[in-house]
Design a protein around this motif. Structure first.
Motif, mmCIF file in Angstrom:
data_model
loop_
_atom_site.group_PDB
_atom_site.id
_atom_site.type_symbol
_atom_site.label_atom_id
_atom_site.label_comp_id
_atom_site.label_asym_id
_atom_site.label_seq_id
_atom_site.Cartn_x
_atom_site.Cartn_y
_atom_site.Cartn_z
ATOM 1 N N LEU B 99 1.027 -1.378 0.282
ATOM 2 C CA LEU B 99 0.163 -0.132 0.016
ATOM 3 C C LEU B 99 1.143 1.409 0.189
ATOM 4 N N LEU B 100 0.683 1.530 -1.105
ATOM 5 C CA LEU B 100 1.581 2.572 -1.033
ATOM 6 C C LEU B 100 0.781 4.207 -0.798
ATOM 7 N N ALA B 101 1.079 4.631 0.128
ATOM 8 C CA ALA B 101 0.579 6.352 0.752
ATOM 9 C C ALA B 101 0.890 7.210 0.411
ATOM 10 N N LEU B 102 0.331 8.767 0.532
ATOM 11 C CA LEU B 102 1.424 9.577 -0.870
ATOM 12 C C LEU B 102 1.085 11.090 0.852
ATOM 13 N N GLY B 103 0.531 10.198 2.086
ATOM 14 C CA GLY B 103 0.096 10.712 2.898
ATOM 15 C C GLY B 103 1.254 12.096 3.645
ATOM 16 N N LYS B 104 2.394 11.851 3.602
ATOM 17 C CA LYS B 104 3.303 12.812 3.357
ATOM 18 C C LYS B 104 4.207 13.793 2.511
ATOM 19 N N PHE B 105 2.978 13.177 1.207
ATOM 20 C CA PHE B 105 3.670 14.855 0.254
ATOM 21 C C PHE B 105 1.991 15.815 0.785
ATOM 22 N N ASN B 106 2.415 16.529 1.738
ATOM 23 C CA ASN B 106 1.501 17.214 2.186
ATOM 24 C C ASN B 106 1.666 18.974 2.039
ATOM 25 N N GLN B 107 3.159 18.925 1.369
ATOM 26 C CA GLN B 107 2.882 20.972 1.309
ATOM 27 C C GLN B 107 2.709 20.933 -0.375
ATOM 28 N N ILE B 108 2.310 22.245 0.122
ATOM 29 C CA ILE B 108 1.851 23.432 -1.244
ATOM 30 C C ILE B 108 3.054 24.147 -1.823
ATOM 31 N N THR B 109 3.318 23.972 -2.688
ATOM 32 C CA THR B 109 4.789 24.369 -3.157
ATOM 33 C C THR B 109 5.315 25.550 -3.839
ATOM 34 N N ASP B 110 4.141 25.854 -4.612
ATOM 35 C CA ASP B 110 3.830 27.645 -5.031
ATOM 36 C C ASP B 110 2.247 27.871 -5.694
ATOM 37 N N VAL B 111 1.733 28.938 -4.890
ATOM 38 C CA VAL B 111 1.046 29.588 -5.124
ATOM 39 C C VAL B 111 1.234 30.713 -5.908
ATOM 40 N N ASP B 112 0.316 30.883 -7.199
ATOM 41 C CA ASP B 112 0.739 32.094 -8.176
ATOM 42 C C ASP B 112 -0.869 32.463 -9.045
ATOM 43 N N PHE B 113 -0.725 33.710 -8.428
ATOM 44 C CA PHE B 113 -1.337 34.396 -8.265
ATOM 45 C C PHE B 113 -1.951 35.165 -9.883
ATOM 46 N N GLU B 114 -0.548 34.886 -10.050
ATOM 47 C CA GLU B 114 -0.558 35.675 -11.396
ATOM 48 C C GLU B 114 -0.876 35.229 -12.839
ATOM 49 N N ASN B 115 -0.198 33.746 -12.775
ATOM 50 C CA ASN B 115 -0.873 32.362 -13.662
ATOM 51 C C ASN B 115 -2.071 31.782 -12.775
ATOM 52 N N ARG B 116 -2.859 32.329 -11.717
ATOM 53 C CA ARG B 116 -3.881 31.774 -11.169
ATOM 54 C C ARG B 116 -4.489 30.471 -11.432
ATOM 55 N N CYS B 117 -3.214 30.012 -10.664
ATOM 56 C CA CYS B 117 -3.075 28.450 -10.335
ATOM 57 C C CYS B 117 -2.085 27.864 -9.204
ATOM 58 N N VAL B 118 -2.214 26.803 -8.649
ATOM 59 C CA VAL B 118 -1.563 26.472 -7.514
ATOM 60 C C VAL B 118 -0.875 24.241 -8.037
ATOM 61 N N VAL B 119 0.660 24.703 -7.356
ATOM 62 C CA VAL B 119 1.382 23.446 -7.784
ATOM 63 C C VAL B 119 1.576 23.729 -5.890
ATOM 64 N N THR B 120 1.298 21.358 -6.250
ATOM 65 C CA THR B 120 1.299 21.136 -4.417
ATOM 66 C C THR B 120 1.570 20.319 -4.806
ATOM 67 N N GLN B 121 1.763 19.481 -3.492
ATOM 68 C CA GLN B 121 2.541 18.271 -3.412
ATOM 69 C C GLN B 121 0.545 17.048 -3.556
ATOM 70 N N PRO B 122 0.195 16.047 -3.650
ATOM 71 C CA PRO B 122 -0.659 15.393 -3.790
ATOM 72 C C PRO B 122 -1.930 14.476 -2.633
ATOM 73 N N GLY B 123 -0.530 14.797 -1.915
ATOM 74 C CA GLY B 123 -1.037 14.424 -0.478
ATOM 75 C C GLY B 123 -2.324 15.740 0.637
ATOM 76 N N VAL B 124 -2.123 16.957 0.053
ATOM 77 C CA VAL B 124 -2.624 18.530 0.588
ATOM 78 C C VAL B 124 -4.058 18.646 -0.513
ATOM 79 N N THR B 125 -5.237 18.398 1.228
ATOM 80 C CA THR B 125 -6.794 18.282 0.754
ATOM 81 C C THR B 125 -6.821 18.903 0.075
ATOM 82 N N ASN B 126 -8.315 18.948 -0.617
ATOM 83 C CA ASN B 126 -9.070 19.837 -1.719
ATOM 84 C C ASN B 126 -9.473 21.068 -1.315
#
Lengths: 398, 495
Positions: B99-126
């Protein structure tokens, strides 16, 4: 020899025979975008021009079901009658490719061609709900459905969109449609420089005014630039009249911080975005036309890097993230692709070029090896004998 | 529900496998004691439980790649897991699988308002994404009801929807890019801050692939500016059929509300008992219609929707007059599941979609089925997009009721397909609806899907036993000229 099937059964029978005989096929809808993508060398031709017609249009369900060879003018007319539209605003590239009409709905989907509303409403790939096709194995299959919300099985619609007829030949497709906006207005602002225009678009799209289009024209964009100003940003607002009026006022205040603001009302607004959509602002006689997709915030850097090396005409769409440019010379390929790669990635696709050049370089942006390998395996899973539009998306690695 | 028989060789190699995984991962990233593993033995479909072979919690993309490559080389199955909230058993462990759990991938890496997008690790909640951007007036649009807990990586696996996807789309319409690892251990970047693939849309087929094609290790999503105004209308109807027709009438009038929900009388009363939302208890059906945008637009649309409702025979209509009241309207709908949980020891939540116009017919059939199976049903629908969530009430302690409830659920889904709809609108196939795939797809349809699987994972090592009722060997799928409907390997196990 060109085969023109008139129904699914005839298509399946023909494909089955082609598989048995290992006959490679040049697949086209109505053939208007023949010069988009790489050159195909095949034993025979398969045209879907007679596999045509709207099968089912249900305005209240927001779906239209059509055969792939149905001409876009027929689709658009049917939708307009019910005050609806294909929200991804597919381009009419007839003048770019010297064709007589806007082509077929199958061709639009196969090329995943989306216009200015891509930035707010999504791409062709976001509107293909399902399809029936015959794969390069000669077998028929269906994917997706006719309802909006469906996660049953893999979403093969996404793979078919933009696959340029290299995976399977569609015989029927279902597209989601939306109500047409009541009104359209465009605010334009003159800017001192390209970077300023990009910042103006950014401010517009960060606001709560819900723009449905964001373009940049430039002194090098042909007839539509504003006066002698180096650049202008254009923002489209659509929707019910009261709402648009309200948003115009908010947006005018925002854009006034960047320069002098002017307004294009309904018809002029529609005409402007039609030119953006149909890539009608470049040098018509140019040797090459390129389409670059990058992060909106880097667009002026990308263009400055290109113009430092060669002379181009260009304009931008998708809030700045799409650059359409025309130019010439063997080196342009290298110049535009390295400019994209130097600014966080994206892709640069060759839309139009002389045949000799299309034979020498791929229209598609080069992929890293692992991804290219996966693309090949996906293509093989549909078309193991490489019978469908061989070479259209570049040579196979295997 | 049968899962593939565990591979005895793998089970016997457990010690060796754990040792190898511990050698490649930092301390604390491998869980192999039963007490701790117990937390991972089920996802949101908790009627199915299975202890995994071992749980790994890698911390970097490279570690994920190393684990996958090692498992491929050693013929060990892998089940990816985000937050474990899947309602279809997508993250149900396998006895012989890592069982490969992604729970430790819990950081948002880039909040980019100029391009209106967020880059995040997959374990971050919706909801974590919205929290990161809301101070600037932005939000992430897809809003599955589990958004407080579900991870964005899991949202991509399931192509999650929510209440507002009528206007704002599903996950697939809001994802710009991912970084993923294939079973071969290749790290691929698909998309990014730019639009479109410019080639085959692998991101599109990855989204909603239920963890069968690859493991997502980074996500780029688009964020939207929060609408200036949001208001909701509560509309009661004397018959569910009229309410269903009203939903179609709104769309036919050219209005796409932000959300359009429907509850039937049992659901209305369960919710009212639970949170006192002020719903009309006597109504046969209730619609909650939400409109958003600039204030003048919302005012205008409220009026028009009101007219449509009246024309459609509404018996009551209330417009929210404040943000508190709007939240109160939603409180009942959002608590429908726990509210039903209070009036029945157990319930099954189904998830079919039908064409909007078939809503009245479906409701008639639902009553007939309820009688036939002798089980109560409470209906909550994402009516605007035809997505049904019938809740079948049963008591697992009563002999045969679970089975009867499952039969009832299967019949609902068969009816969805018969009415031109699909098996699942947003919860995924997983193990829950796996054996019903044949209701919607022909053998050849499913074979083509599995051939795509083979392009990613020819060894069928990633999340096997999910989505497809019959596991075909890739070599067999690759063969040409297979006769229709004739299974070349009748000896292969069906499960």
């Amino acid at each position: 020899m060109t085969f023109l099937p008139e129904d699914h059964e005839a298509l399946e029978e023909f494909m089955s025979q082609a598989v048995s005989d290992k006959t490679s096929l040049h697949v086209a809808g109505t053939g208007t975008k023949e010069k988009l993508g790489d050159r195909v060398t095949a034993d025979a031709s398969l045209s879907l021009g007679r596999l045509s017609g709207i099968v089912d249009y249900q305005p209240e369900e927001l779906i239209i079901v059509a055969k792939p060879g149905t001409r876009m003018d027929e689709i658009n007319a049917a939708l307009a009658e019910k005050n609806q539209m294909l929200a991804f605003e597919p381009a009419n590239l007839a003048s770019l490719y010297g064709a007589e009409h806007a082509g077929s709905v199958g061709g639009i989907v196969a090329a995943n061609l989306s216009g200015p509303r891509r930035i707010s409403a999504g791409a062709a790939r976001d509107y293909l709900l399902g399809f029936t096709a015959v794969s390069g194995r000669g077998t028929s299959f269906t994917s997706g459905s006719r309802v909006m919300k469906n996660v049953t099985g893999y979403d093969l619609s996404k793979l078919i969109c933009g696959s340029m007829g290299t995976l399977a030949v569609m015989s029927e497709l279902t597209l989601k449609v939306l109500p047409r906006p009541e009104t359209s207005t465009t605010l334009s602002v003159k800017c001192a420089a390209l970077a300023q225009a990009q910042k103006a678009l950014s401010a517009a799209f960060k606001s709560a005014t819900e723009p449905s289009g964001g373009a940049i024209t430039h002194a090098r964009s042909g007839a539509l630039s504003l006066g002698d100003e180096p650049a202008a940003a254009h923002v489209r607002l659509e929707g019910v009249a009261q709402s648009v009026t309200d948003r115009i006022s908010t947006l005018s205040d925002i854009l006034a911080g960047f320069g002098e603001v002017s307004v294009l009302e309904q018809d002029a607004s529609e005409a402007f975005w039609q030119d953006v959509r149909d890539i009608a602002m470049l040098d018509e006689t140019a040797e090459q036309v390129w389409k670059l997709s990058v992060a909106p915030s880097v667009v002026s850097d990308v263009i400055n890097m290109i113009t430092a090396q060669t002379s181009i005409r260009f304009f931008c769409d998708w809030a700045g993230g799409l650059v359409m440019l025309s130019g010439a010379g063997d080196g342009l390929n290298q110049i535009v692709r390295s400019a994209v790669e130097a600014h966080g990635g994206g892709h640069a696709s060759l839309l139009r070029a002389p045949d000799t050049m299309r034979a020498a370089i791929s229209s598609f942006h080069p992929q890293p090896a692992a991804l290219a390998g996966l693309h090949d395996r996906i293509r093989d899973s549909f078309d193991p004998l490489h019978l469908l539009n061989p070479g259209k998306m570049g040579p196979a690695l295997t | 529900m049968l899962m593939p028989a565990p591979d005895k060789t793998t089970l016997s190699r457990r010690g060796e496998i754990c040792t190898a995984l511990k050698a490649m991962l930092p301390a604390g990233c491998v869980i192999d004691d039963d007490a701790t593993m117990r937390a991972y033995d089920a996802d949101g479909l908790s009627s199915y439980r299975q202890m995994p072979l071992v749980v790994v919690l890698p911390e970097t993309t490279e570690q994920v790649a190393e684990v996958l490559r090692w498992c491929r080389d050693n013929d060990v199955k892998v089940v990816p897991r985000g937050a474990g909230t899947s309602l279809s058993g997508g993250a149900l462990p396998l006895a012989d699988g890592v069982l490969l759990a992604l729970g430790k991938f819990n950081q948002i890496t880039d909040v980019d308002f100029e391009n209106r997008c967020v880059v995040t690790q997959p374990g971050v909640t919706n909801l974590g994404i919205t929290h990161a951007v809301q101070d600037e007036g932005f939000y992430y649009a897809p809003d599955p009801s589990s958004q407080i807990a579900c991870s964005i990586g899991g949202n991509i696996a399931e192509n999650s929807g929510g209440v507002h996807c009528l206007k704002y789309g599903l996950t697939t319409n809001n994802v710009l890019g991912i970084e993923m690892v294939t079973m071969d251990g290749d790290i691929l970047r698909l998309g990014g801050k730019h639009l479109d693939a410019g080639n085959l849309d692998v991101l599109g087929v990855m989204t909603g692939s239920e963890g069968l094609l690859g493991v997502v290790t980074e996500v780029t999503v688009r964020i939207l500016r929060k609408p200036a105004t949001q208001r909701a209308i509560l509309v009661g109807f004397d018959s569910a059929q009229e309410a269903g027709q009203a939903v179609s009438n709104v769309i036919a009038a050219g209005i796409i509300p932000a959300g359009m929900e429907m509850m039937d009388n049992p659901a209305i009363n369960a919710a009212e008992d639970f949170v006192q939302a002020g719903y009309p208890r006597e109504a046969a059906a209730l619609l909650i219609v939400e409109l958003d945008g600039p204030e003048v637009e919302v005012d205008y649309l409220l009026e028009r929707v009101g007219e449509v409702m009246e024309r459609s025979g509404s018996s009551s209509l209330r417009v929210s007059q404040s943000e508190a009241e709007r939240n109160q309207f939603w409180a009942g709908r959002k608590s429908a599941f726990p509210a039903v949980g209070r009036i029945s020891p157990d319930y099954l939540c189904m998830d079919g979609t039908i064409p909007r116009k078939a809503l009245p017919e479906m409701l008639t059939r639902m009553s007939a089925m309820s009688q036939k199976f002798g089980l109560r049903v409470a209906n909550v629908f994402h009516a605007g997009d035809g997505n049904l969530h019938p809740l079948i009430l049963f008591d697992a302690n009563v002999e045969g009721e679970l089975h009867r409830a499952e039969e009832f659920g299967a019949e609902i889904l068969r009816n969805c397909v018969a009415l031109g709809g699909v098996l699942t609108g947003e919860h995924g196939v997983g193990v829950e609806k796996r054996d019903l795939m044949g209701e919607m797809f022909t053998e050849e349809d499913m074979k083509q899907q599995q051939r795509v699987k083979c392009a990613f994972d020819p060894g069928h090592l990633l999340n096997p036993g999910k989505v497809f009722p019959l596991l075909h060997r890739c070599a067999e799928l690759g063969r040409l000229h297979v006769h229709h409907g004739k299974l070349p390997h009748p000896d292969l196990p069906r499960f």
